[in-house]
Motif scaffolding. Structure first.
Motif, PDB file in Angstrom:
ATOM      1  N   ASN A   1       0.827  -1.215   0.000  1.00  0.00           N
ATOM      2  CA  ASN A   1       0.000   0.000   0.000  1.00  0.00           C
ATOM      3  C   ASN A   1       0.857   1.260   0.000  1.00  0.00           C
ATOM      4  O   ASN A   1       0.559   2.230  -0.719  1.00  0.00           O
ATOM      5  CB  ASN A   1      -0.927   0.016   1.219  1.00  0.00           C
ATOM      6  CG  ASN A   1      -2.045  -1.006   1.109  1.00  0.00           C
ATOM      7  OD1 ASN A   1      -2.426  -1.417   0.022  1.00  0.00           O
ATOM      8  ND2 ASN A   1      -2.569  -1.427   2.256  1.00  0.00           N
TER       9      ASN A   1
ATOM     10  N   ALA B   1       2.289   1.708  -3.477  1.00  0.00           N
ATOM     11  CA  ALA B   1       1.261   2.187  -4.409  1.00  0.00           C
ATOM     12  C   ALA B   1       0.984   3.677  -4.197  1.00  0.00           C
ATOM     13  O   ALA B   1       0.759   4.421  -5.165  1.00  0.00           O
ATOM     14  CB  ALA B   1      -0.015   1.373  -4.244  1.00  0.00           C
ATOM     15  N   ASP B   2       1.013   4.122  -2.942  1.00  0.00           N
ATOM     16  CA  ASP B   2       0.845   5.553  -2.655  1.00  0.00           C
ATOM     17  C   ASP B   2       1.951   6.376  -3.305  1.00  0.00           C
ATOM     18  O   ASP B   2       1.705   7.460  -3.848  1.00  0.00           O
ATOM     19  CB  ASP B   2       0.856   5.802  -1.144  1.00  0.00           C
ATOM     20  CG  ASP B   2      -0.428   5.372  -0.458  1.00  0.00           C
ATOM     21  OD1 ASP B   2      -1.454   5.216  -1.148  1.00  0.00           O
ATOM     22  OD2 ASP B   2      -0.399   5.169   0.781  1.00  0.00           O
TER      23      ASP B   2
ATOM     24  N   ARG C   1      -3.427   1.437  -7.356  1.00  0.00           N
ATOM     25  CA  ARG C   1      -3.457   1.599  -5.893  1.00  0.00           C
ATOM     26  C   ARG C   1      -4.722   0.989  -5.317  1.00  0.00           C
ATOM     27  O   ARG C   1      -4.682   0.341  -4.255  1.00  0.00           O
ATOM     28  CB  ARG C   1      -3.362   3.078  -5.523  1.00  0.00           C
ATOM     29  CG  ARG C   1      -3.449   3.327  -4.026  1.00  0.00           C
ATOM     30  CD  ARG C   1      -3.117   4.755  -3.651  1.00  0.00           C
ATOM     31  NE  ARG C   1      -4.079   5.703  -4.198  1.00  0.00           N
ATOM     32  CZ  ARG C   1      -4.006   7.020  -3.998  1.00  0.00           C
ATOM     33  NH1 ARG C   1      -3.015   7.536  -3.270  1.00  0.00           N
ATOM     34  NH2 ARG C   1      -4.902   7.828  -4.518  1.00  0.00           N
TER      35      ARG C   1
ATOM     36  N   SER D   1      -4.778  -2.154  -2.658  1.00  0.00           N
ATOM     37  CA  SER D   1      -5.348  -1.958  -1.316  1.00  0.00           C
ATOM     38  C   SER D   1      -6.296  -3.087  -0.915  1.00  0.00           C
ATOM     39  O   SER D   1      -6.586  -3.262   0.266  1.00  0.00           O
ATOM     40  CB  SER D   1      -6.094  -0.620  -1.252  1.00  0.00           C
ATOM     41  OG  SER D   1      -7.296  -0.673  -2.000  1.00  0.00           O
TER      42      SER D   1
END
Length: 215
Positions: free
Chosen positions: A18, A21-22, A130, A134
């Protein structure tokens, strides 16, 4: 049984996914702002630095995942999936940085409508990526697995859109651009931007495989 309980587990991989991906989305959004403000040299450099910072942060997370993978005996999903996923995600961040660097190194003077369109599709792919990432922690839930697969399908469609924009852009470029040097520069930028969406699709394909194997 006692031995297995004492073995290092999990490694917090989903949280690291996560976080990575952020950083991808941060890089993509900073790149988009750079394109939007390209005529302003100060802002262009500022957003370029933001792309670099996000990519470097993504690199650190990738290294952390790979270190954790070596130290963790029991992982929440297949070890090979973890390795492939984080490294393919890192390829996305690298390509965004490469696109920004190429514009600077090649001294691209102006943005075209096709760069704007490909950038927009790249940002949307990264945002969907993203979203899919998640959901990985809860893919054993049927509704979450279905939502993850739907998001991966959206990435596939965006990549197909980018392919069409790319073909149209290349056709226009070779038909209308009289300056050979400018043609070479823009061709390189178009190819990099389209490759971002390709790599997002690779991530989506990996996530689909993880979902199907674990849901």
């Amino acid at each position: 049984m006692l031995f297995s309980k004492l073995l290092p587990k999990d490694g917090n991989f989903f949280e690291l996914f996560n976080q990575h991906a952020d950083r991808i989305v941060e890089a993509a959004q900073a790149f988009s702002k750079m394109v939007e403000n390209y005529d302003d040299v100060v802002k262009r450099r500022q957003y370029n630095k933001e792309v670099d910072a996000a990519e470097h942060a993504a690199d650190r997370i990738t290294h952390e995942v790979n270190r954790a993978l070596h130290k963790t005996f029991i992982t929440p999903i297949d070890r090979e999936h973890i390795h492939k996923l984080i490294n393919t995600m890192d390829d996305v961040a690298d390509l965004i940085q490469d696109s920004a660097e190429t514009m600077a190194l090649y001294d691209v003077r102006h943005m075209t409508e096709d760069i704007v369109r490909l950038t927009d599709l790249s940002v949307k792919c990264c945002e969907r990526l993203r979203g899919a990432v998640s959901m990985l922690a809860k893919i054993r839930q049927a509704d979450v697995a279905e939502a993850a697969l739907q998001t991966c399908e959206e990435i596939d469609k965006l990549e197909s859109d980018a392919d069409r924009v790319m073909r149209s852009a290349m056709s226009r470029l070779f038909r209308d651009e009289p300056d050979v040097r400018e043609l070479i520069k823009l061709k390189a930028v178009y190819e990099l931007l389209e490759t971002i969406t390709d790599k997002c699709e690779d991530v989506a394909n990996l996530i689909e495989g993880i979902v199907l194997e674990n849901s």
